[in-house]
Design a protein around this motif. Structure first.
Motif, PDB file in Angstrom:
ATOM      1  N   THR A  22      23.798  51.296  -6.715  1.00  0.00           N
ATOM      2  CA  THR A  22      22.224  51.467  -7.008  1.00  0.00           C
ATOM      3  C   THR A  22      22.197  51.527  -8.262  1.00  0.00           C
ATOM      4  O   THR A  22      21.197  50.646  -9.133  1.00  0.00           O
ATOM      5  CB  THR A  22      21.468  52.482  -6.033  1.00  0.00           C
ATOM      6  N   THR A  23      22.950  52.436  -8.964  1.00  0.00           N
ATOM      7  CA  THR A  23      23.005  52.804 -10.237  1.00  0.00           C
ATOM      8  C   THR A  23      23.215  51.373 -11.096  1.00  0.00           C
ATOM      9  O   THR A  23      22.535  51.268 -12.307  1.00  0.00           O
ATOM     10  CB  THR A  23      23.844  54.011 -10.910  1.00  0.00           C
ATOM     11  N   THR A  24      24.299  50.807 -10.599  1.00  0.00           N
ATOM     12  CA  THR A  24      24.727  49.588 -11.333  1.00  0.00           C
ATOM     13  C   THR A  24      23.586  48.558 -11.671  1.00  0.00           C
ATOM     14  O   THR A  24      23.176  47.870 -12.529  1.00  0.00           O
ATOM     15  CB  THR A  24      25.861  49.029 -10.583  1.00  0.00           C
ATOM     16  N   LEU A  25      22.782  48.402 -10.264  1.00  0.00           N
ATOM     17  CA  LEU A  25      21.684  47.305 -10.275  1.00  0.00           C
ATOM     18  C   LEU A  25      20.652  47.838 -11.099  1.00  0.00           C
ATOM     19  O   LEU A  25      20.062  47.164 -11.772  1.00  0.00           O
ATOM     20  CB  LEU A  25      21.137  47.165  -8.867  1.00  0.00           C
ATOM     21  N   SER A  26      20.327  49.241 -11.287  1.00  0.00           N
ATOM     22  CA  SER A  26      19.250  49.690 -12.065  1.00  0.00           C
ATOM     23  C   SER A  26      19.555  49.348 -13.512  1.00  0.00           C
ATOM     24  O   SER A  26      18.573  49.199 -14.271  1.00  0.00           O
ATOM     25  CB  SER A  26      18.973  51.019 -11.487  1.00  0.00           C
ATOM     26  N   ALA A  27      20.622  49.701 -13.854  1.00  0.00           N
ATOM     27  CA  ALA A  27      21.000  49.482 -15.071  1.00  0.00           C
ATOM     28  C   ALA A  27      20.971  48.046 -15.558  1.00  0.00           C
ATOM     29  O   ALA A  27      20.343  47.787 -16.532  1.00  0.00           O
ATOM     30  CB  ALA A  27      22.412  50.124 -15.536  1.00  0.00           C
ATOM     31  N   LEU A  28      21.408  47.092 -14.832  1.00  0.00           N
ATOM     32  CA  LEU A  28      21.468  45.909 -15.122  1.00  0.00           C
ATOM     33  C   LEU A  28      19.847  45.399 -15.077  1.00  0.00           C
ATOM     34  O   LEU A  28      19.699  44.373 -16.106  1.00  0.00           O
ATOM     35  CB  LEU A  28      22.098  45.183 -13.971  1.00  0.00           C
ATOM     36  N   GLU A  63      16.374  48.924  -2.661  1.00  0.00           N
ATOM     37  CA  GLU A  63      16.358  49.527  -1.541  1.00  0.00           C
ATOM     38  C   GLU A  63      15.290  50.088  -0.876  1.00  0.00           C
ATOM     39  O   GLU A  63      15.098  49.893   0.345  1.00  0.00           O
ATOM     40  CB  GLU A  63      17.601  50.791  -1.740  1.00  0.00           C
ATOM     41  N   THR A  64      14.324  50.559  -1.629  1.00  0.00           N
ATOM     42  CA  THR A  64      13.129  51.117  -1.043  1.00  0.00           C
ATOM     43  C   THR A  64      12.096  50.005  -0.969  1.00  0.00           C
ATOM     44  O   THR A  64      10.896  50.369  -0.464  1.00  0.00           O
ATOM     45  CB  THR A  64      12.489  52.007  -2.142  1.00  0.00           C
ATOM     46  N   ARG A  65      12.327  48.828  -1.480  1.00  0.00           N
ATOM     47  CA  ARG A  65      11.483  47.685  -1.076  1.00  0.00           C
ATOM     48  C   ARG A  65      10.105  47.829  -1.939  1.00  0.00           C
ATOM     49  O   ARG A  65       9.536  46.763  -2.678  1.00  0.00           O
ATOM     50  CB  ARG A  65      11.229  47.295   0.375  1.00  0.00           C
ATOM     51  N   ASP A  66       9.533  48.922  -2.289  1.00  0.00           N
ATOM     52  CA  ASP A  66       8.528  49.398  -3.093  1.00  0.00           C
ATOM     53  C   ASP A  66       7.153  48.133  -2.933  1.00  0.00           C
ATOM     54  O   ASP A  66       6.908  47.845  -3.918  1.00  0.00           O
ATOM     55  CB  ASP A  66       9.091  49.427  -4.623  1.00  0.00           C
ATOM     56  N   LEU A  67       7.179  47.988  -1.769  1.00  0.00           N
ATOM     57  CA  LEU A  67       5.764  47.210  -1.629  1.00  0.00           C
ATOM     58  C   LEU A  67       4.359  47.798  -1.790  1.00  0.00           C
ATOM     59  O   LEU A  67       4.338  49.031  -1.935  1.00  0.00           O
ATOM     60  CB  LEU A  67       5.759  46.693  -0.163  1.00  0.00           C
ATOM     61  N   PHE A  68       3.470  47.015  -2.015  1.00  0.00           N
ATOM     62  CA  PHE A  68       2.049  47.654  -2.177  1.00  0.00           C
ATOM     63  C   PHE A  68       1.321  47.551  -0.867  1.00  0.00           C
ATOM     64  O   PHE A  68       0.828  46.468  -0.441  1.00  0.00           O
ATOM     65  CB  PHE A  68       1.150  46.867  -3.102  1.00  0.00           C
ATOM     66  N   VAL A  69       1.504  48.672  -0.037  1.00  0.00           N
ATOM     67  CA  VAL A  69       1.271  48.867   1.322  1.00  0.00           C
ATOM     68  C   VAL A  69      -0.308  48.791   1.512  1.00  0.00           C
ATOM     69  O   VAL A  69      -0.552  48.347   2.709  1.00  0.00           O
ATOM     70  CB  VAL A  69       1.692  49.992   1.994  1.00  0.00           C
ATOM     71  N   LEU A 140      20.200  42.223  -4.907  1.00  0.00           N
ATOM     72  CA  LEU A 140      19.659  42.871  -3.735  1.00  0.00           C
ATOM     73  C   LEU A 140      20.296  44.217  -3.518  1.00  0.00           C
ATOM     74  O   LEU A 140      21.251  44.024  -3.491  1.00  0.00           O
ATOM     75  CB  LEU A 140      19.834  41.882  -2.642  1.00  0.00           C
ATOM     76  N   ASP A 141      19.578  44.935  -3.387  1.00  0.00           N
ATOM     77  CA  ASP A 141      20.118  46.568  -3.013  1.00  0.00           C
ATOM     78  C   ASP A 141      19.874  46.796  -1.814  1.00  0.00           C
ATOM     79  O   ASP A 141      18.762  47.147  -1.093  1.00  0.00           O
ATOM     80  CB  ASP A 141      19.375  47.577  -4.078  1.00  0.00           C
ATOM     81  N   GLU A 142      21.035  46.911  -0.892  1.00  0.00           N
ATOM     82  CA  GLU A 142      21.038  47.214   0.528  1.00  0.00           C
ATOM     83  C   GLU A 142      20.027  46.610   1.446  1.00  0.00           C
ATOM     84  O   GLU A 142      19.351  47.097   2.087  1.00  0.00           O
ATOM     85  CB  GLU A 142      21.055  48.755   0.744  1.00  0.00           C
ATOM     86  N   PRO A 143      20.108  45.303   1.457  1.00  0.00           N
ATOM     87  CA  PRO A 143      18.853  44.489   2.141  1.00  0.00           C
ATOM     88  C   PRO A 143      18.790  44.767   3.550  1.00  0.00           C
ATOM     89  O   PRO A 143      17.949  44.515   4.422  1.00  0.00           O
ATOM     90  CB  PRO A 143      19.299  43.143   1.688  1.00  0.00           C
TER      91      PRO A 143
END
Length: 239
Positions: A22-28, A63-69, A140-143
């Motif tokens: 996850t750190t890798t994707l966040s950095a990219l 990974e957390t999807r972060d939708l506007f619920v 995609l992080d842990e889909p």
């Protein structure tokens, strides 16, 4: 850590919990600072903010999807195209049609609040929202996290279709079987470094992959530090 993604390819990053996926994707994506070189379509991305990366057609589904619920499915999808809207694009008809073709349930639930969706539907919406930005590279992080096997199969099938449509995919997964089954190339990482890499089909039968999930520190073969390239080479290789 160094890796490379070719145009129109699915590249998987697999590893144990805490390996740095996850750190890798966040950095990219520019969500975390990075040193070295991150090149996307010939442009250096280090030092550029998230908006610039999205404008350059790089997208990420966390990974957390972060939708506007508290917003509807359709409203969440429209927000995926926000940067395009700010740049003057007002026609999203084709984009909605594409997302609905991949995920018919999102069309059925277009007026439904995102917070009322099932886990699988939320993942579909998160991917669909990212596609509204028309990315050339989708991370995609842990889909598959927390999803039933049948739904995981649907998500993996969609990832394969995206490759067929010319979208490059960088897939982070702890589910090695699913990731290596769909990927063209894969990197196994340990403690923030590439432990070994190669064609996904070869890694799928390599007994060393077990060591990654056991958290072994004995694996060797680390790559050179600090260069990630998303250009369009003929092949994929670590650098």
């Amino acid at each position: 850590m160094s890796l490379r993604v070719a145009a129109g390819a699915i590249v998987a990053i697999v590893g144990a919990n805490g390996a740095g996926k996850t750190t890798t994707l966040s950095a990219l994506m520019g969500l975390l600072p990075a040193t070295g070189s991150v090149r996307f379509r010939g442009r250096e991305m280090v030092g550029r903010d998230v908006v610039t990366r999205v404008t350059n057609r790089l997208a990420m589904v966390p990974e957390t999807r972060d939708l506007f619920v508290q917003m509807s499915v359709e409203e969440n999808l429209r927000l995926g195209a926000f940067q395009r809207y700010m740049n003057g694009d007002r026609d999203f008809t084709e984009d909605f049609a594409r997302v609905h073709a991949l995920f018919p349930r999102l069309k059925e639930r277009s007026r439904q609040l995102a917070g009322t969706l099932s886990g699988g539907e939320r993942q579909m919406l998160a991917i669909g929202r990212a596609l509204m930005a028309r990315p050339l590279l989708l991370m995609l992080d842990e889909p598959s996290l927390g999803l039933a096997p049948l739904v995981v199969g649907e998500i993996i099938s969609v990832i394969a279709k995206l490759r067929d449509d010319g979208v490059s995919v960088l897939l982070v997964e702890q589910n090695a079987k699913a990731a290596l089954g769909v990927a063209d190339y894969a990197y196994a990482i340990e403690a923030g470094r590439v432990a070994f890499h190669g064609p996904a089909a070869q890694l799928a039968i390599d007994p060393r992959i077990v060591e990654v999930y056991l958290g072994s520190s004995e694996t060797s073969g680390h790559s050179d530090h600090g260069k990630v390239d998303f250009e369009q080479p003929k092949g994929i290789r670590a650098r």
